[in-house]
Scaffold this motif. Structure first.
Motif: not given
Length: 797
Positions: A284-292
């Motif tokens: 999910v983080m990779q696909r949408f470009g979000f950060a942990r």
């Protein structure tokens, strides 16, 4: 001959310093000696040469033809004879030595500025020594009390790293300590006139009359500041904290924009995978470009009760937060936070402390909110399914269109249709924008790329949290939603302004960075010989600092640069389009008609309309408020600039080197993607690679990328002109004319469906509307050495 030269030098030393010597000068000639520590040279001149030594040494930025006429050595023991030799090379006193004329601004260009201004003690001390060189005898100087000189290199590289000064002030003070004046409030008409740093936009207090405006007054003590900061952090930080805010719902848990855990858990079904992947949260983080984030940010997995599992076993990225009821219990609903666009990630966890987790407020996020909206719609969320067909979330990964004036006005229900408002609805679209860094808000008197509002107009900061899509019945509709914003806006703004930029995590060449600090604050880009064809700003010293502000403690206390040291880091120059030359779409979108319409909008503090201009917090782009200031873009402070690539307001330039060298910019490019797990390669969409080792370019200061060409599978032929790369293609040019005439037309789009379409959104095509990479051309004349030094300095901010 060497003996004769050394003998002559010794005679001059005896004449100038009473015949007192101590120590050999290595490399300046056998037997040569330097004056004792109590001499005029040792006390009053040599400490000043430490500043010159920053650049005038072998391999320094002044080690070029012309600059070598004044040459020092890394060895301070050689200073006296090298200074004397430089004086002779430059023609002695003729009648005033060029050493003095260059360093005092009497002769230009000198990229080191004016370290010895006319009539200063430094000028007089050096002049006295050079007069001694001229006479060659009868030159005795009475000893004087020693002076203290701060080490220049440390002061040159001393940086605040952004953030609002109040938080540093209160760090070790009690709650009842009164706050000092807000440094931004010092930026008023006439301030800093005639100095090296140029201001042309001003601070306005939007809370000068709290009863009339409806918000709280500004905090007055450190205790009040801490209380409001805590409330703002709870609202904006996310991470499942009680009181977290979310998109279009305030801090309510049941808004129409809330995402049920069931919908979230079905996201993978539209990815073409045979089952829920074991690394679903990471994908999910990779696909949408979000950060942990660095903290737990839980959500319930299928079948979990969040109130029996501490919120759930899943890990949300910072762009999402599970909402909680007033009693602290978990709702199972997920809201979208500001961090989807305003936070990024640099490095991998194994590459160093603090790396690989969300960099809060970094801006330049690698997000793809449009892809997220499409996926949420496919998983069963009707609101996002509809929103996927708009360009409000952006058409290129890493950009968005959040400041679309027509959409914002419609969203707040402020619809006024008449012949006088027709120009508002036909105003051009702002197009692609790249969110700026939050840690600079404490050093800017106005906000947004074009200075549309005062920085103190903090209602706009919660514009996307306006709870108008709340499912709970509200007796007064928009009035109640606006009351919520009034209650929380200042708290949110204070938390945002407290953030500071991260330290550069890789080694820095401090000697080269010190040279860059001098160039940043002094190098006149319009000096004779630079052949700069860009119009010169109507003030300032022509340096980087002239627009971006003083970032070095050494220059902050210099009255030639700032009226008061409290203005350190302040950037308050809106650069006219004719000078900055970057893509104009964002600036022209707030047309005169749009700015005039906006004066009655809730976010523009209509309560202040009609007050004296210094208190009118309406659109600052209005003709009546901006005066003769032309449209353009704010030059931002550059704290943490190393972590905010790509650059320009539209994210069109991948690294700082290409900001400084316009000819090197690629027309169509794509950042490197993170490698997929081997068993998932080709089946999943990965985000941009944030590894410092693989993907970060230390020399150019930005992200590595690949150049794409016409006809590539990711670049349709209609989007570029084969054989004519310098001309805009016909189709984008025709569409641009439409977008300029009907602003909302730009927002219509086909959401990405296939992996190939999602990957195509990673391509940055500068031929597209609002995505030009032109501008900042006044740095084209920098030498390679100057660029390297400037980049090394920027790493320290």
């Amino acid at each position: 001959m060497r003996r004769l030269i050394n003998l002559s030098a010794m005679v001059l030393l005896m004449a100038c310093d009473g015949g007192q010597y101590a120590g050999e000068v290595g490399g300046a000639g056998a037997g040569a000696t330097a004056p004792e520590g109590d001499s005029h040279f040792a006390q009053k001149v040599q400490p000043r040469l430490e500043f010159c030594r920053t650049c005038h040494v072998p391999d320094g930025v002044a080690d070029v033809p012309g600059g070598r006429d004044f040459a020092l050595s890394p060895d301070a023991d050689e200073d006296y004879l090298r200074l004397q030799a430089s004086w002779q090379r430059l023609g002695g006193n003729n009648p005033v030595s060029r050493i003095l004329r260059m360093a005092s601004g009497q002769e230009t260009p000198h990229s080191g500025g004016e370290p010895w201004p006319p009539h200063s003690e430094a000028y007089a001390d050096v002049e006295q020594l050079l007069d001694c060189f001229e006479r060659g005898q009868d030159c005795e100087h009475a000893p004087s009390a020693p002076r203290e000189f701060t080490a220049q290199s440390a002061r040159l590289l001393e940086s605040k790293r952004g953030g609002h000064d109040w938080f540093a002030y209160c760090a070790d003070r009690p709650d009842n300590a009164a706050l000092p004046v807000d440094p931004r409030s010092l930026v008023q008409p006439g301030v800093n006139a005639g100095r090296a740093v140029l201001f042309n936009v001003w601070w306005k207090d939007c809370h000068i009359d709290p009863e009339r405006v409806g918000e709280q007054a500004h905090p007055g003590t450190c205790g009040e500041l801490r209380q409001r900061w805590a409330r703002g952090q709870a609202l904006l930080r996310g991470d499942g904290q009680p009181g977290s805010g979310s998109l279009f719902a305030g801090h309510e848990t049941g808004g129409y924009a809330a995402i049920s855990a069931d919908v979230y858990n079905r996201l993978w079904q539209s990815w073409g995978l045979p089952g829920r992947p074991d690394n679903f949260d990471e994908l999910v983080m990779q696909r949408f470009g979000f950060a942990r984030g660095s903290a737990a940010n839980p959500y319930p997995l299928p079948g979990e009760d969040p109130n029996q599992t501490a919120g759930g076993s899943g890990q949300l990225p910072t762009a999402f937060t599970q909402l909680r009821h007033a009693d602290g219990s978990w709702s199972g609903n997920i809201g979208i936070t500001c961090h989807g666009c305003h936070s990024s990630v640099v490095g991998l966890p194994q590459e160093g402390p603090g790396l690989g987790v969300a960099l809060l407020g970094a801006g330049s996020s690698p997000h793809d909110m449009g892809l997220m909206a499409r996926d949420l719609g496919a998983a069963g969320h009707p609101l996002f399914g509809s929103a996927a067909f708009t360009g409000l979330f952006g058409k290129t990964r890493g950009t968005g269109n959040p400041i679309n004036v027509q959409a914002i006005i419609l969203m707040t229900g402020d619809i006024r249709i008449s012949p006088d408002t027709a120009g508002f609805f036909s105003a051009p679209s702002a197009g692609s924008e790249d969110a700026p860094a939050w840690w600079n808000t404490g050093h800017r008197p106005v906000k947004f790329f074009d200075g549309f509002l005062s920085m103190d107009a903090d209602r706009a900061d919660l514009g996307l949290f306006l709870p108008f899509l709340d499912r709970q019945p509200r007796p007064s509709g928009q009035a109640a939603a606006q009351a919520w914003v009034r209650e929380h806006a200042q708290d949110a703004a204070l938390w945002v302004s407290s953030l500071r930029s991260p330290e550069y995590p890789l080694p820095v060449d401090e000697a080269l960075a010190s040279q860059g600090a001098i160039l940043f604050h002094n190098l006149d880009l319009w000096a004779p010989g630079r052949a700069n064809e860009v119009p010169r700003p109507t003030g300032g010293n022509g340096s980087c600092a002239s627009c971006h502000g003083v970032h070095s403690a050494h220059y902050a206390s210099d009255p030639a640069f700032l009226e008061t040291p409290e203005l350190e880091g302040m950037a308050a120059y809106l650069v006219p389009l004719a000078i900055i030359g970057t893509d104009p779409a964002r600036a022209v979108s707030n047309s005169d008609a749009a700015s005039e319409y906006g004066r009655g909008n809730f976010y523009a503090y209509p309560e202040t309309d009609g007050l004296a201009p210094e208190y009118d917090c309406g659109p600052q782009t209005r003709v009546g408020l901006r005066g003769d200031r032309q449209r353009g873009y704010l030059a931002p402070p550059l704290y943490g600039v190393w972590a905010t690539a790509p650059y320009f307001h539209n994210g069109s330039v991948p690294n700082v080197w290409e900001v400084l060298e316009p000819a090197a910019r690629p027309a169509v490019w794509r950042r490197l993607s993170a490698p997929a797990r081997p068993d998932q390669a080709g089946q999943v969409v990965m985000g941009y690679d944030s590894s410092l080792a693989r993907a970060y370019d230390q020399e150019k200061l930005g992200w590595r990328y690949e150049i794409l060409t016409c006809g590539d599978q990711s670049v349709p032929l209609l989007d570029c002109n084969p054989g004519t790369p310098d001309q805009d293609p016909l189709l984008p040019e025709l569409l641009s004319q439409l977008y300029l005439s009907v602003g909302l037309s730009w927002n219509a789009q086909q959401p990405p469906i296939s992996h190939a379409q999602a990957e195509a959104r990673k391509v940055y095509n500068t031929h597209e509307y609002s995505q030009s990479n032109t501008g900042h051309a006044f740095t084209a004349g920098l030498s390679v050495g100057e660029r390297r030094a400037l980049i090394e300095y920027l790493k320290t901010l």
